[in-house]
Design a protein around this motif. Structure first.
Motif, PDB file in Angstrom:
ATOM      1  N   UNK A  58       0.810  -1.219   0.000  1.00 29.62           N
ATOM      2  CA  UNK A  58       0.000   0.000   0.000  1.00 29.62           C
ATOM      3  C   UNK A  58       0.845   1.272   0.000  1.00 29.62           C
ATOM      4  N   UNK A  59       2.175   1.134   0.111  1.00 31.70           N
ATOM      5  CA  UNK A  59       3.044   2.297   0.128  1.00 31.70           C
ATOM      6  C   UNK A  59       3.328   2.818  -1.269  1.00 31.70           C
ATOM      7  N   UNK A  60       4.212   3.797  -1.350  1.00 27.78           N
ATOM      8  CA  UNK A  60       4.527   4.442  -2.618  1.00 27.78           C
ATOM      9  C   UNK A  60       5.062   3.446  -3.641  1.00 27.78           C
ATOM     10  N   UNK A  61       5.941   2.538  -3.205  1.00 32.63           N
ATOM     11  CA  UNK A  61       6.510   1.534  -4.100  1.00 32.63           C
ATOM     12  C   UNK A  61       5.702   0.239  -4.081  1.00 32.63           C
ATOM     13  N   UNK A  62       5.266  -0.173  -2.899  1.00 38.09           N
ATOM     14  CA  UNK A  62       4.588  -1.454  -2.747  1.00 38.09           C
ATOM     15  C   UNK A  62       3.313  -1.584  -3.545  1.00 38.09           C
ATOM     16  N   UNK A  63       2.633  -0.480  -3.830  1.00 39.12           N
ATOM     17  CA  UNK A  63       1.377  -0.545  -4.577  1.00 39.12           C
ATOM     18  C   UNK A  63       1.569  -1.070  -6.002  1.00 39.12           C
ATOM     19  N   UNK A  64       2.805  -1.055  -6.502  1.00 36.76           N
ATOM     20  CA  UNK A  64       3.099  -1.560  -7.841  1.00 36.76           C
ATOM     21  C   UNK A  64       3.449  -3.048  -7.833  1.00 36.76           C
ATOM     22  N   UNK A  65       3.473  -3.672  -6.655  1.00 41.48           N
ATOM     23  CA  UNK A  65       3.981  -5.033  -6.526  1.00 41.48           C
ATOM     24  C   UNK A  65       2.890  -5.972  -6.036  1.00 41.48           C
TER      25      UNK A  65
END
Length: 225
Positions: free
Chosen positions: A94-101
């Motif tokens: 749900x974070x800035x980077x994690x939302x892409x994973x």
């Protein structure tokens, strides 16, 4: 997007669906129905009051039993004009980077779902949608455990939205229960085709590839597009 690319992607997912005798990803799931109530900010798109919903909880790879998997939450809600709007979420960060994973979840209670691709609501900036369980759900990743849980309990999710680096904003609350046969008249959800006209999934090139994959998978299962 070339015809060759379209044909290739459709063929791959057509073949995969034929081999699995099911959709390529999220092959098994639980059919649900329920209600969605939009927050005031998002009423211009969802409409006011409680909106009827059909939905599906699933495991992305289809791992057996309680083994971790990429969990899926798809639901169809009628928009402000009473047209179908499909949203398909999978477990992500749900974070800035994690939302892409895309990530595997150990159980339903720890699953946090995201749209992976951002939406554009009207002229606003890019916005990702997320869903988080509101009440306790099974700790394992078993479809059977979830199905048994639903015999006596509804499941509820808080739907939120956030842009990159922005605090989450409430979109609405989704409440689901086991669907009766007459409530669930479709087995696929297509977020690329079914959405309000002033909302788009971005970027366009990725959404077109995704739509080719949906079409191929449906053809492989013998469903009409």
């Amino acid at each position: 997007m070339t015809d060759l690319t379209s044909t290739f992607v459709k063929s791959v997912f057509d073949a995969g669906a034929r081999v699995r005798h099911a959709r390529v990803f999220h092959p098994r799931g639980i059919e649900l129905s329920g209600r969605f109530h939009a927050d005031t900010e998002f009423e211009p798109w969802f409409g006011t009051g409680e909106r009827a919903v059909i939905a599906r909880l699933s495991k992305g790879i289809g791992t057996p039993g309680a083994l971790p998997d990429v969990m899926g939450l798809a639901f169809r809600v009628l928009d402000r004009d009473e047209n179908p709007w499909d949203l398909a979420l999978a477990t992500t960060g749900t974070g800035t980077v994690g939302r892409f994973v895309i990530t595997a979840a150990r159980g339903w209670s720890s699953a946090r779902y995201g749209s992976l691709l951002p939406y554009r609501f009207g002229d606003a900036g890019l916005t990702w949608l997320f869903a988080e369980p509101v009440v306790q759900q099974p700790g394992s990743a078993s479809l059977q455990a979830m199905s048994e849980h639903l015999r006596d309990h509804d499941v509820r999710f808080e739907i939120t939205a956030s842009g990159l680096g922005a605090a989450p904003r409430p979109v609405g609350e989704l409440t689901l229960h086991h669907a009766h046969p007459h409530e669930h008249r479709t087995d696929f959800f297509d977020p690329i085709l079914n959405h309000p006209g002033d909302i788009a999934l971005e970027p366009g090139v990725v959404t077109r590839l995704r739509e080719f994959a949906y079409e191929g998978s449906r053809e492989g299962r013998g469903e009409q597009n």
